[in-house]
Design an enzyme around this catalytic site. Structure first.
Site, PDB file in Angstrom:
ATOM      1  CD  GLU A   1     -19.787  -3.175  13.245  1.00 12.85           C
ATOM      2  OE1 GLU A   1     -19.174  -1.967  13.282  1.00 12.85           O
ATOM      3  OE2 GLU A   1     -20.991  -3.393  14.125  1.00 12.85           O
TER       4      GLU A   1
ATOM      5  CG  PHE B   1     -34.103   1.027  14.877  1.00  9.85           C
ATOM      6  CD1 PHE B   1     -33.519   2.109  14.765  1.00  9.85           C
ATOM      7  CD2 PHE B   1     -33.268  -0.102  15.811  1.00  9.85           C
ATOM      8  CE1 PHE B   1     -32.301   2.537  15.489  1.00  9.85           C
ATOM      9  CE2 PHE B   1     -32.180   0.284  16.437  1.00  9.85           C
ATOM     10  CZ  PHE B   1     -31.699   1.554  16.325  1.00  9.85           C
ATOM     11  CD  GLN B   2     -29.289  -0.659  14.844  1.00 10.17           C
ATOM     12  OE1 GLN B   2     -29.450  -1.588  15.257  1.00 10.17           O
ATOM     13  NE2 GLN B   2     -28.153   0.196  15.142  1.00 10.17           N
TER      14      GLN B   2
ATOM     15  CE  LYS C   1     -35.509  -9.565  17.349  1.00 14.17           C
ATOM     16  NZ  LYS C   1     -36.064  -8.254  18.016  1.00 14.17           N
TER      17      LYS C   1
ATOM     18  CG  MET D   1       0.999   5.631  -3.519  1.00 18.15           C
ATOM     19  SD  MET D   1       2.755   5.426  -4.176  1.00 18.15           S
ATOM     20  CE  MET D   1       2.644   3.657  -3.627  1.00 18.15           C
TER      21      MET D   1
HETATM   22  C1  LIG Z   1      -0.535   0.562  -4.364  1.00 18.60           C
HETATM   23  C2  LIG Z   1      -0.552  -0.565  -4.935  1.00 18.60           C
HETATM   24  C3  LIG Z   1       0.196  -0.816  -5.991  1.00 18.60           C
HETATM   25  C4  LIG Z   1       0.243  -1.747  -6.791  1.00 18.60           C
HETATM   26  N1  LIG Z   1       1.120  -2.175  -7.646  1.00 18.60           N
HETATM   27  C5  LIG Z   1       1.145  -3.423  -8.330  1.00 18.60           C
HETATM   28  C6  LIG Z   1       2.350  -3.818  -9.044  1.00 18.60           C
HETATM   29  O1  LIG Z   1       3.561  -3.009  -9.334  1.00 18.60           O
HETATM   30  N2  LIG Z   1       2.545  -4.998  -9.513  1.00 18.60           N
HETATM   31  C7  LIG Z   1       1.311  -5.891  -9.415  1.00 18.60           C
HETATM   32  O2  LIG Z   1       1.557  -6.914  -9.854  1.00 18.60           O
HETATM   33  N3  LIG Z   1       0.370  -5.751  -8.672  1.00 18.60           N
HETATM   34  C8  LIG Z   1       0.341  -4.214  -8.034  1.00 18.60           C
HETATM   35  N4  LIG Z   1      -0.738  -4.067  -7.126  1.00 18.60           N
HETATM   36  C9  LIG Z   1      -1.659  -5.058  -6.926  1.00 18.60           C
HETATM   37  C10 LIG Z   1      -2.723  -5.109  -8.270  1.00 18.60           C
HETATM   38  O3  LIG Z   1      -3.770  -4.048  -7.742  1.00 18.60           O
HETATM   39  C11 LIG Z   1      -3.522  -6.371  -8.189  1.00 18.60           C
HETATM   40  O4  LIG Z   1      -3.938  -6.739  -6.868  1.00 18.60           O
HETATM   41  C12 LIG Z   1      -2.577  -7.683  -8.317  1.00 18.60           C
HETATM   42  O5  LIG Z   1      -1.875  -7.354  -9.601  1.00 18.60           O
HETATM   43  C13 LIG Z   1      -3.186  -8.876  -8.666  1.00 18.60           C
HETATM   44  O6  LIG Z   1      -2.573  -9.971  -8.942  1.00 18.60           O
HETATM   45  P1  LIG Z   1      -3.008 -11.429  -9.532  1.00 18.60           P
HETATM   46  O7  LIG Z   1      -3.716 -11.032 -10.559  1.00 18.60           O
HETATM   47  O8  LIG Z   1      -1.920 -12.005  -9.645  1.00 18.60           O
HETATM   48  O9  LIG Z   1      -3.958 -11.917  -8.309  1.00 18.60           O
HETATM   49  P2  LIG Z   1      -5.605 -11.938  -7.941  1.00 18.60           P
HETATM   50  O10 LIG Z   1      -6.005 -10.603  -8.087  1.00 18.60           O
HETATM   51  O11 LIG Z   1      -5.527 -12.821  -6.788  1.00 18.60           O
HETATM   52  O12 LIG Z   1      -5.972 -12.826  -9.132  1.00 18.60           O
HETATM   53  C14 LIG Z   1      -6.153 -14.382  -8.952  1.00 18.60           C
HETATM   54  C15 LIG Z   1      -6.269 -14.971 -10.251  1.00 18.60           C
HETATM   55  O13 LIG Z   1      -5.964 -16.287 -10.336  1.00 18.60           O
HETATM   56  C16 LIG Z   1      -7.221 -17.025 -10.353  1.00 18.60           C
HETATM   57  N5  LIG Z   1      -7.338 -18.064  -9.307  1.00 18.60           N
HETATM   58  C17 LIG Z   1      -7.693 -17.932  -8.209  1.00 18.60           C
HETATM   59  N6  LIG Z   1      -7.812 -19.326  -7.582  1.00 18.60           N
HETATM   60  C18 LIG Z   1      -7.338 -20.127  -8.575  1.00 18.60           C
HETATM   61  C19 LIG Z   1      -7.109 -21.348  -8.483  1.00 18.60           C
HETATM   62  N7  LIG Z   1      -7.230 -22.324  -7.583  1.00 18.60           N
HETATM   63  N8  LIG Z   1      -6.408 -22.090  -9.518  1.00 18.60           N
HETATM   64  C20 LIG Z   1      -6.540 -21.175 -10.927  1.00 18.60           C
HETATM   65  N9  LIG Z   1      -6.566 -20.073 -10.804  1.00 18.60           N
HETATM   66  C21 LIG Z   1      -7.192 -19.455  -9.637  1.00 18.60           C
HETATM   67  C22 LIG Z   1      -8.449 -15.957 -10.114  1.00 18.60           C
HETATM   68  O14 LIG Z   1      -9.458 -16.550 -11.068  1.00 18.60           O
HETATM   69  C23 LIG Z   1      -7.653 -14.584 -10.700  1.00 18.60           C
HETATM   70  O15 LIG Z   1      -7.788 -14.506 -12.172  1.00 18.60           O
HETATM   71  C24 LIG Z   1      -0.716  -2.802  -6.261  1.00 18.60           C
HETATM   72  C25 LIG Z   1      -1.629  -2.559  -5.488  1.00 18.60           C
HETATM   73  C26 LIG Z   1      -1.572  -1.449  -4.673  1.00 18.60           C
HETATM   74  C27 LIG Z   1      -2.698  -1.038  -3.749  1.00 18.60           C
HETATM   75  C1  LIG Z   2      -9.394   4.047   2.430  1.00 21.97           C
HETATM   76  C2  LIG Z   2      -8.459   4.390   1.564  1.00 21.97           C
HETATM   77  N1  LIG Z   2      -8.429   5.900   1.138  1.00 21.97           N
HETATM   78  C3  LIG Z   2      -7.493   6.539   0.386  1.00 21.97           C
HETATM   79  C4  LIG Z   2      -6.635   5.680  -0.329  1.00 21.97           C
HETATM   80  C5  LIG Z   2      -5.757   6.477  -1.332  1.00 21.97           C
HETATM   81  N2  LIG Z   2      -4.216   6.310  -0.820  1.00 21.97           N
HETATM   82  C6  LIG Z   2      -3.535   5.219  -1.463  1.00 21.97           C
HETATM   83  S1  LIG Z   2      -2.036   5.417  -0.791  1.00 21.97           S
HETATM   84  C7  LIG Z   2      -2.511   6.870   0.358  1.00 21.97           C
HETATM   85  C8  LIG Z   2      -1.350   6.927   1.385  1.00 21.97           C
HETATM   86  C9  LIG Z   2      -1.047   6.154   2.569  1.00 21.97           C
HETATM   87  O1  LIG Z   2      -0.458   6.818   3.458  1.00 21.97           O
HETATM   88  P1  LIG Z   2       0.269   5.878   4.671  1.00 21.97           P
HETATM   89  O2  LIG Z   2      -0.576   4.947   5.147  1.00 21.97           O
HETATM   90  O3  LIG Z   2       1.022   6.852   5.578  1.00 21.97           O
HETATM   91  O4  LIG Z   2       1.347   5.306   3.796  1.00 21.97           O
HETATM   92  P2  LIG Z   2       2.687   5.633   2.992  1.00 21.97           P
HETATM   93  O5  LIG Z   2       2.425   5.964   1.590  1.00 21.97           O
HETATM   94  O6  LIG Z   2       3.023   7.045   3.473  1.00 21.97           O
HETATM   95  O7  LIG Z   2       3.759   4.625   3.257  1.00 21.97           O
HETATM   96  C10 LIG Z   2      -3.681   6.978   0.219  1.00 21.97           C
HETATM   97  C11 LIG Z   2      -4.576   8.216   0.974  1.00 21.97           C
HETATM   98  C12 LIG Z   2      -6.667   4.169  -0.129  1.00 21.97           C
HETATM   99  N3  LIG Z   2      -5.733   3.760  -0.669  1.00 21.97           N
HETATM  100  N4  LIG Z   2      -7.621   3.940   0.587  1.00 21.97           N
END
Ligand SMILES: Cc1cc2nc3c(=O)[nH]c(=O)nc-3n(C[C@H](O)[C@H](O)[C@H](O)COP(=O)(O)OP(=O)(O)OC[C@H]3O[C@@H](n4cnc5c(N)ncnc54)[C@H](O)[C@@H]3O)c2cc1C
Ligand SMILES: Cc1ncc(C[n+]2csc(CCOP(=O)(O)OP(=O)(O)O)c2C)c(N)n1
Ligand SMILES: [Mg+2]
Lengths: 166, 564
Positions: B48, B110-111, B160, B475
């Site tokens: 899922e 169940f479930q 259901k 990471m």
């Molecule tokens: C490992 C990792 C590293 C990351 N590193 C970075 C990084 O270095 N830099 C970075 O920026 N992010 C990074 N992120 C992502 C970060 O966590 C956020 O998801 C991201 O910054 C959110 O971007 P946002 O606020 O622009 O977008 P969203 O989270 O999508 O927010 C959208 C915004 O727009 C608004 N909105 C939605 N629809 C409309 C519309 N039609 N009109 C007007 N407003 C609207 C919403 O209300 C909201 O405020 C990383 C994520 C991971 C997993």
């Molecule tokens: C479901 C889930 N569990 C744990 C984490 C924490 N986490 C962030 S990055 C990462 C490593 C990812 O490894 P890989 O997919 O090999 O990517 P790489 O950083 O090596 O490119 C982990 C464990 C997460 N983001 N999501």
């Protein structure tokens, strides 16, 4: 940190209370008291929520409440001319010797004595938060056994519905 | 008279749904029996979680609402990560869960699982059907709520007995929700105020985000930036909302964004933020974020405004609608007012970028992961839809692929869900069969939903998976390397399957690439496969780190750059 009283008009639907209480716990907002009841319109309920927070937190609380689909109106009644009441039932130690004093205080606060035993009385008191606190303060030396409070309810002054007020 | 199940399927058709990802189970058998006669395409994932991420990938690639089904209990709880993911990134979804009969609810049947309760904090809204008569109107409301305003997931729980009960089918003309009425157009006075501040700014910058992608405001934004001459910085999720090759595009800001973007937001005098929620990953420590700037913020969600950063000019409304309004007023202002200061500012930004562009050691003999992404960019001519897993792979995908249009970049930003990219790629490819779709993957993440290879094979979904195989939770290794004295606690993935044989076991194409000179040829080869998934296992430098990096909780001034 200021005390804010927020009035929330909600659709009377499945799960609304949990959506609201969950929003407060999930986002780390505090709830000092919450009361819910039907309004004259069966399909709508009104909640009065008392919370503590600085202006930014309270602004977020109000915006987050407004985002909920089942929430119709949100008003920060602390910012308007309003009347706020809560009711308490207090059980206090009162012997024959101290009873006259206790009665005196109760009548000064316009409370009511609703039950008496040899050692205690139960007092009913209604008022705004500061009056309730003042009363409890004065009662303290006599020995408070138990307090039950309704939590605040609030209504705007004037002829408009609270939810319609600016 | 129709059964609840028939009303459900008919309502989905009325909503224009042509693709469902779902997994059957006891309480949903009635619905599946009805589906058997319907012409809606139904895709059976192998988990899922795969199904719901695929539905989200479909939604993000097409801009439509993603739809998925799961049965009661474990089926529903397996959807939870996907619901949270869609909630965090504001993706429109309607998620249907089976539920035990209303007479059994609360009895630990169940479930039985209280999925409405479990998902309450991660949905835009949710419904439990309690009466067959409301089926059609609830579904119409759900789609309306999912796609309007700030989009998000809506859950509908289907007991259901309600699905078996009968009622007349009545499709409501319109939705009537007293408590829900998102603002689309912005307040004109506020828009003018924003334009006035922008006009007199000397060092202005536009900071755009996911909202621009969601509202497809890209053309308006390009026009706006060209007329006003204001440089554009994106968040990670904004990528694609402004063309990555445009001369006004600076890059993306935040923890792993480029130097120029982070410098541009650290000391501008004015920021116009558009559709972004000022996430901690993008702003870094807040006291270092544009301390001297006035900020205007266009966002459809009032709660996004002044949530993390205090905003001088809030403008509630849809990005596209508000930018259109702003363009309507734009001639009334003088955009040459501070011409020389502005020119200096743009040149400063360009200089920053020349100083420290996204870069890596191009002379290395070993395959650098960045090189793989760059080559995919080159071979696909920047036109592919890119999904990512989570970790280093995700950051390099954002750094070395330039996106030209909204819906082209699909990544789990807010929740950071490992295992997201591959099923999302399947959904994206099903939604956009004419586009090449690449999942830029990590070896760790890919293993979290690799069972979906089977789904892709069965349905002839020709997605490509490029595993940047560093045999590490890379990471995690990077943080342990940088902040935990090289104490590599449980990040080693040296024990892993032979991904080529694994692909073949599923009936997909597998490739292993361990020489730099074979990278491009392999990617070209993968494009020839049109009827099944291709899993490419790139053996990359195990010890490569992602740079630049602003450590968590640090500010721009503490940015760590690549050692040259
Ligand atoms: C490992 C990792 C590293 C990351 N590193 C970075 C990084 O270095 N830099 C970075 O920026 N992010 C990074 N992120 C992502 C970060 O966590 C956020 O998801 C991201 O910054 C959110 O971007 P946002 O606020 O622009 O977008 P969203 O989270 O999508 O927010 C959208 C915004 O727009 C608004 N909105 C939605 N629809 C409309 C519309 N039609 N009109 C007007 N407003 C609207 C919403 O209300 C909201 O405020 C990383 C994520 C991971 C997993
Ligand atoms: C479901 C889930 N569990 C744990 C984490 C924490 N986490 C962030 S990055 C990462 C490593 C990812 O490894 P890989 O997919 O090999 O990517 P790489 O950083 O090596 O490119 C982990 C464990 C997460 N983001 N999501
Ligand atoms: Mg890895």
């Amino acid at each position: 940190m200021m005390r804010h009283t927020i009035s929330v008009l909600v659709e009377n639907k499945f799960g609304v209370l949990s959506r609201i209480s969950g929003l407060f716990s999930g986002r780390g907002y505090n709830i000092e008291s919450l009361s819910v009841n039907r309004t004259t319109d069966e399909s709508v309920s009104i909640m009065t929520i008392v919370t503590m927070g600085d202006d930014r937190v309270v602004e977020q609380i109000i915006k987050q409440l407004r985002k909920l689909v089942n929430v119709i109106r949100v008003r920060n009644v602390s910012e308007m001319d309003h009347i706020e009441r809560e009711m308490i039932l207090v059980k206090v130690h009162a012997t024959q010797r101290t009873r006259p004093d206790v009665f005196n205080i109760v009548s000064t606060f316009r409370g009511k004595t609703v039950d008496i035993t040899n050692e205690s009385v139960v007092i009913e008191l209604t008022g705004a938060n500061d009056k309730i606190l003042a009363f409890l303060n004065v009662m303290e030396p006599y020995g408070i056994i138990e307090v039950v409070r309704t939590g605040a309810i609030a209504i705007g002054r004037g002829s408009k519905m609270t939810s319609e007020m600016k | 008279m129709m059964t609840g199940a028939q009303i459900l399927i008919e309502s989905l058709k009325r909503e224009g749904v042509d693709l469902i990802f779902g997994y059957p189970g006891g309480v949903l058998l009635g619905v599946y029996d009805t589906l058997y006669d319907s012409d809606i395409t139904h895709i059976l994932p192998r988990h899922e979680q795969g199904g719901i991420h695929a539905a989200e990938g479909y939604a993000r690639a097409t801009g439509k609402v993603g739809v998925c089904f799961g049965t009661s209990g474990p089926g529903a709880t397996n959807l939870v990560t996907g619901i949270a993911n869609a909630h965090m990134d504001s993706i429109p979804m309607v998620v249907f869960t089976g539920q035990v009969a209303t007479s059994l609810i609360g009895g630990d049947a169940f479930q039985e699982a209280d999925i409405i309760g479990i998902t309450r904090p991660i949905v835009k809204h949710s419904y439990m059907l309690t009466n067959v008569e409301e089926t059609a109107s609830v579904i119409k409301e759900a789609f309306h709520i999912a796609r309007t305003g700030r989009p998000g997931p809506v859950v509908i729980d289907l007991p259901k007995d309600i699905m078996a009960a009968k009622a007349k089918f009545e499709w409501p003309e319109k939705v009537n929700l007293t408590g829900y009425n998102p603002t689309v157009k912005g307040h004109l006075g506020q828009i003018k105020k924003m334009l006035r501040l922008l006009e007199s700014a000397k060092k202005p910058v536009i900071y755009m985000g996911g909202g621009v992608v969601l509202s497809e405001a890209n053309e308006e934004l390009v026009k706006f930036s060209e007329i006003t001459g204001v440089p554009v910085v994106s968040s990670f999720l904004g990528l694609g909302g402004f063309p990555g090759t445009h001369e006004n595009f600076v890059g993306w800001l935040g923890m792993h964004g480029n130097y120029a973007s982070n410098m541009a937001v650290s000391d501008p005098d004015f920021i116009l933020a558009i559709g972004t929620r000022f996430s901690d990953r993008s702003t870094g420590r807040l006291d270092g974020f544009a301390p001297n700037a006035k900020i205007a913020h266009i966002d459809v969600d009032p709660a996004s405004i002044s949530k993390n950063v205090q905003i001088e000019v809030p403008i509630v409304g849809d990005c596209k609608a508000v930018l259109k309004q702003a363009l309507g007023e734009i001639d009334k202002f003088n955009w040459d007012k501070n011409a020389s200061a502005r020119k200096e500012w743009r040149e400063q930004i360009k200089a920053w970028d020349r100083e420290h562009p996204f870069d890596y050691d191009r002379t290395a003999d070993i395959i650098k992961p960045q090189y793989v992404v760059e080559t995919i960019y080159k071979v696909t001519e920047g036109d592919a839809i890119i999904t990512t897993e989570v970790g280093q792979n995700q950051m390099w995908a954002g750094q070395f692929y330039k996106f030209k249009r909204p819906h082209q970049f699909i990544s789990s930003g807010g929740l950071g869900t490992m295992g997201y990219g591959f099923p999302a790629a399947i959904g994206a490819k099903l939604g956009c069969p004419d586009k090449e779709v690449f999942d830029i993957a990590g070896d760790g993440s890919f293993m979290m939903n690799m069972q979906e290879i089977c789904t892709a094979v069965q349905n002839k979904v020709a997605v490509k998976v490029a595993i940047l195989n560093n045999r590490y939770l890379g990471m995690i290794r990077q943080w342990q390397n940088m902040f935990f004295n090289d104490r590599f606690s449980h990040c080693d993935l040296n024990c892993q399957p032979d991904f080529v044989k694994l692909a073949e076991a599923f009936g997909a194409v597998g490739m292993r690439i361990d020489r730099k000179e074979d990278v491009e040829a392999a990617i070209r080869e993968s494009l020839k496969v049109k009827d099944k998934p291709v899993i490419m296992d790139f053996t990359v430098d195990r010890n490569e780190n992602v740079f630049p990096m602003i450590p968590a909780g640090a500010s721009v001034s503490e940015m760590l750059l690549m050692q040259k």
